[in-house]
Design an enzyme around this catalytic site. Structure first.
Site, PDB file in Angstrom:
ATOM      1  N   ASN A   1       0.777  -0.986   0.195  1.00  0.00           N
ATOM      2  CA  ASN A   1      -0.529  -0.032  -0.100  1.00  0.00           C
ATOM      3  C   ASN A   1       0.503   1.321   0.229  1.00  0.00           C
ATOM      4  O   ASN A   1       0.809   2.202  -0.794  1.00  0.00           O
ATOM      5  CB  ASN A   1      -0.992   0.230   1.177  1.00  0.00           C
ATOM      6  CG  ASN A   1      -1.950  -1.164   0.737  1.00  0.00           C
ATOM      7  OD1 ASN A   1      -3.185  -1.232   0.437  1.00  0.00           O
ATOM      8  ND2 ASN A   1      -2.774  -2.459   1.351  1.00  0.00           N
TER       9      ASN A   1
ATOM     10  N   ARG B   1       4.913   1.426  27.276  1.00  0.00           N
ATOM     11  CA  ARG B   1       4.802   1.956  26.394  1.00  0.00           C
ATOM     12  C   ARG B   1       4.854   3.720  26.579  1.00  0.00           C
ATOM     13  O   ARG B   1       4.270   3.917  25.213  1.00  0.00           O
ATOM     14  CB  ARG B   1       3.454   1.386  26.516  1.00  0.00           C
ATOM     15  CG  ARG B   1       2.730   1.498  25.364  1.00  0.00           C
ATOM     16  CD  ARG B   1       3.074   0.582  24.319  1.00  0.00           C
ATOM     17  NE  ARG B   1       2.248  -0.314  23.140  1.00  0.00           N
ATOM     18  CZ  ARG B   1       3.059  -0.834  22.241  1.00  0.00           C
ATOM     19  NH1 ARG B   1       3.252  -1.489  22.267  1.00  0.00           N
ATOM     20  NH2 ARG B   1       2.006  -0.628  21.400  1.00  0.00           N
TER      21      ARG B   1
ATOM     22  N   HIS C   1      -7.931  -0.788   5.963  1.00  0.00           N
ATOM     23  CA  HIS C   1      -9.163  -2.245   6.267  1.00  0.00           C
ATOM     24  C   HIS C   1      -9.320  -3.152   5.343  1.00  0.00           C
ATOM     25  O   HIS C   1     -10.543  -2.866   4.159  1.00  0.00           O
ATOM     26  CB  HIS C   1      -9.976  -2.107   7.642  1.00  0.00           C
ATOM     27  CG  HIS C   1     -10.230  -2.924   7.588  1.00  0.00           C
ATOM     28  ND1 HIS C   1      -9.731  -3.830   9.221  1.00  0.00           N
ATOM     29  CD2 HIS C   1     -11.267  -3.717   7.552  1.00  0.00           C
ATOM     30  CE1 HIS C   1      -9.937  -5.095   9.363  1.00  0.00           C
ATOM     31  NE2 HIS C   1     -11.358  -4.943   8.610  1.00  0.00           N
TER      32      HIS C   1
HETATM   33  C1  GRF Z   1      -3.036  -4.893   3.349  1.00  0.00           C
HETATM   34  O1  GRF Z   1      -4.232  -5.364   3.879  1.00  0.00           O
HETATM   35  C2  GRF Z   1      -4.471  -4.065   3.953  1.00  0.00           C
HETATM   36  O2  GRF Z   1      -5.863  -3.391   4.254  1.00  0.00           O
HETATM   37  C3  GRF Z   1      -4.023  -4.368   5.872  1.00  0.00           C
HETATM   38  O3  GRF Z   1      -2.254  -4.429   5.915  1.00  0.00           O
HETATM   39  C4  GRF Z   1      -2.080  -5.126   5.008  1.00  0.00           C
HETATM   40  C5  GRF Z   1      -1.049  -4.273   4.565  1.00  0.00           C
HETATM   41  O4  GRF Z   1      -0.259  -5.054   3.582  1.00  0.00           O
HETATM   42  N1  GRF Z   1      -4.094  -2.835   6.795  1.00  0.00           N
HETATM   43  P1  GRF Z   1       0.714  -3.928   2.348  1.00  0.00           P
HETATM   44  O5  GRF Z   1       2.224  -3.451   4.002  1.00  0.00           O
HETATM   45  O6  GRF Z   1       0.883  -2.785   2.545  1.00  0.00           O
HETATM   46  O7  GRF Z   1       1.298  -4.780   1.767  1.00  0.00           O
END
Ligand code: GRF
Length: 209
Positions: free
Chosen positions: A14, A66, A110
């Site tokens: 992403n 934390r 998500h």
């Molecule tokens: C993705 O499926 C996103 O929706 C979730 O974690 C995953 C991250 O994948 N929150 P990447 O590290 O971006 O490949």
């Protein structure tokens, strides 16, 4: 220019989609100032280095408490004058002090259509396992603002993806990434950079052209 911090824990596909969209001009008006990970081995950090932005490791295990970790993350974001925090596969609970400081300025991707298959324990492949176990015909992805709950913040954008017979959690995960996540996350950032996204209570209104 909207100053972005992208928070990651894993592979960073992403993150890559965001970097590609900035490079190609699909996102204008935003720049990645820093990529922050809790995981030293995250491939996402390598992507950041290759892209040429800061790659920062801030891990809870490097702090005595934390609270110290929370404070360090908050300071890192404030020092860099970050406008928008993008959670792109970030597996750490975002500290309440960060959520308060960045109200409606943190977004998360998500891999399901919220409110299905979300909440505590719903991350990674588990989400797709649950979708397949329930037998849904459609799943997808959601980009939402982050509040103090888990996956409860205002929904900005969603995209549906068909579930196919014979899908495994991995094939479904991949299709949802390709057909939804890598599209709606950059699109959302672009809309926010253009000042078109407005939160009204639990709803998000997007200016139309
Ligand atoms: C993705 O499926 C996103 O929706 C979730 O974690 C995953 C991250 O994948 N929150 P990447 O590290 O971006 O490949």
């Amino acid at each position: 220019m909207l100053r972005l911090a992208v928070l990651v824990s894993g592979g960073g596909t992403n993150l890559q989609a965001i970097m590609d969209a900035i490079r190609s001009g699909k996102i204008s008006g935003a720049e990645i100032i820093t990529v922050i990970s809790n995981n030293e081995g995250a491939y996402a950090l390598k992507r950041a280095q290759e892209y040429g932005c800061e790659a920062l490791l801030i891990s809870p295990k490097d702090y005595p408490s934390r609270e110290d970790f929370n404070e360090s993350l908050l300071q890192a974001l404030k020092e860099r004058k970050i406008d928008l925090v993008v959670l792109a596969g970030y597996l750490v609970v975002v500290p309440p002090c960060v959520i308060r400081e960045f109200e409606n300025r943190i977004i998360n991707i998500h891999p399901s259509l919220i409110p299905s298959f979300c909440g505590t324990g719903c991350y990674g492949l588990h989400v797709h396992e649950m979708a397949l176990a329930r037998g849904v015909k459609i799943s997808g992805a959601t980009v939402h603002f982050v509040d103090e709950g888990t996956d409860t913040g205002p929904i900005i954008m969603q995209k549906a993806v068909a579930v196919r017979q014979g899908d495994s959690p991995k094939t479904l995960q991949r299709r949802i990434m390709e057909e939804a996540e890598w599209i709606i996350l950059p699109e959302t950032i672009s809309l926010i950079a253009q000042g078109k996204v407005h939160v009204e209570g639990r709803s998000v209104l997007i200016d139309e052209d």
